[in-house]
Design a protein around this motif. Structure first.
Motif, PDB file in Angstrom:
ATOM      1  N   LYS A  66      45.310  36.576  34.719  1.00 19.70           N
ATOM      2  CA  LYS A  66      44.375  36.116  35.402  1.00 19.70           C
ATOM      3  C   LYS A  66      43.768  37.301  36.288  1.00 19.70           C
ATOM      4  O   LYS A  66      42.584  36.812  37.002  1.00 19.70           O
ATOM      5  N   GLY A  67      44.177  38.405  36.201  1.00 19.64           N
ATOM      6  CA  GLY A  67      43.629  39.325  37.105  1.00 19.64           C
ATOM      7  C   GLY A  67      42.865  40.545  36.422  1.00 19.64           C
ATOM      8  O   GLY A  67      42.484  41.657  36.779  1.00 19.64           O
ATOM      9  N   ASP A  68      42.097  40.147  35.285  1.00 16.78           N
ATOM     10  CA  ASP A  68      41.383  41.087  34.574  1.00 16.78           C
ATOM     11  C   ASP A  68      40.128  41.662  35.286  1.00 16.78           C
ATOM     12  O   ASP A  68      39.804  42.855  35.126  1.00 16.78           O
ATOM     13  N   HIS A  69      39.889  40.750  36.205  1.00 10.37           N
ATOM     14  CA  HIS A  69      38.492  41.214  37.084  1.00 10.37           C
ATOM     15  C   HIS A  69      38.880  42.320  37.963  1.00 10.37           C
ATOM     16  O   HIS A  69      38.069  42.791  38.805  1.00 10.37           O
ATOM     17  N   LEU A  70      40.221  42.523  38.527  1.00  8.65           N
ATOM     18  CA  LEU A  70      40.526  43.430  39.610  1.00  8.65           C
ATOM     19  C   LEU A  70      40.388  44.560  39.165  1.00  8.65           C
ATOM     20  O   LEU A  70      40.837  45.175  37.793  1.00  8.65           O
ATOM     21  N   LYS A  75      45.497  46.576  41.257  1.00 10.28           N
ATOM     22  CA  LYS A  75      46.603  46.239  40.341  1.00 10.28           C
ATOM     23  C   LYS A  75      47.717  47.232  40.561  1.00 10.28           C
ATOM     24  O   LYS A  75      48.890  46.612  40.732  1.00 10.28           O
ATOM     25  N   HIS A 124      40.653  37.882  46.772  1.00 10.59           N
ATOM     26  CA  HIS A 124      40.735  37.362  45.581  1.00 10.59           C
ATOM     27  C   HIS A 124      41.821  36.340  45.528  1.00 10.59           C
ATOM     28  O   HIS A 124      42.092  35.714  44.576  1.00 10.59           O
TER      29      HIS A 124
END
Length: 176
Positions: A66-70, A75, A124
């Motif tokens: 779910k954290g591809d946009h970070l 990260k 986020h």
């Protein structure tokens, strides 16, 4: 609450000092040490290495899915925080105690980059501040179902129907 704690705490310290025939300061230190030992015991009971490893793995799976946009920097900060799972003051296994300076040293980032990374992660929904240098690792949207359930279970959520209806009408007009 007084400057140095509650009156009940001071009464316990005085009672301990009288009981042990020690000074107030010695009794306060002894009670503080006993509480610290209790917290360590509680933490050891509730934070087995297996549980922390499982919690870390699940969190990292969620982060990868779910954290591809970070940004990568965020990260890295979140990964460094997962290595400190279970260090929070509370018994929550997702609790983490870590200063910005410690996180910067662990990640190799500047203090400003770490601070901004933590702000982005919090914005986020990946962490929630739980106090000074204390965070709780969260997954965006994980609590939505629980809060929606409690909202639906409200017996009488509207106290003034006319004010509520007026606000609904204004909302409809504003969003057209």
């Amino acid at each position: 609450m007084t400057k140095n704690g509650s009156n009940a705490r001071k009464a316990r310290i005085r009672a301990q000092a009288d009981k042990a025939s020690t000074t107030y300061r010695q009794a306060a230190r002894q009670l503080s040490d006993e509480r610290a030992r209790w917290m360590e015991t509680a933490r050891a009971i509730f934070h087995s290495p297996e549980e922390l490893r499982d919690t870390r793995e699940i969190y990292l799976i969620d982060l990868s899915e779910k954290g591809d946009h970070l940004p990568e920097l965020v990260k890295v900060c979140l990964y460094a925080l997962t290595l400190r799972l279970g260090t929070g003051r509370l018994i929550d296994p997702r609790g983490v105690t870590c200063t910005v300076t410690e996180l910067a040293a662990a990640t190799g980032l500047s203090l400003a980059a770490v601070e901004n990374g933590l702000y982005v992660a919090e914005a986020h929904g990946w962490i929630r501040g739980a106090g000074d240098s204390e965070y709780r690792l969260t997954v965006p949207g994980e609590d939505i179902d629980m809060y929606e359930y409690w909202l639906e279970k409200q017996k009488e959520p509207v106290l003034d129907a006319t004010v509520y209806q007026r606000m609904r009408d204004q909302l409809i007009a504003a969003t057209r």
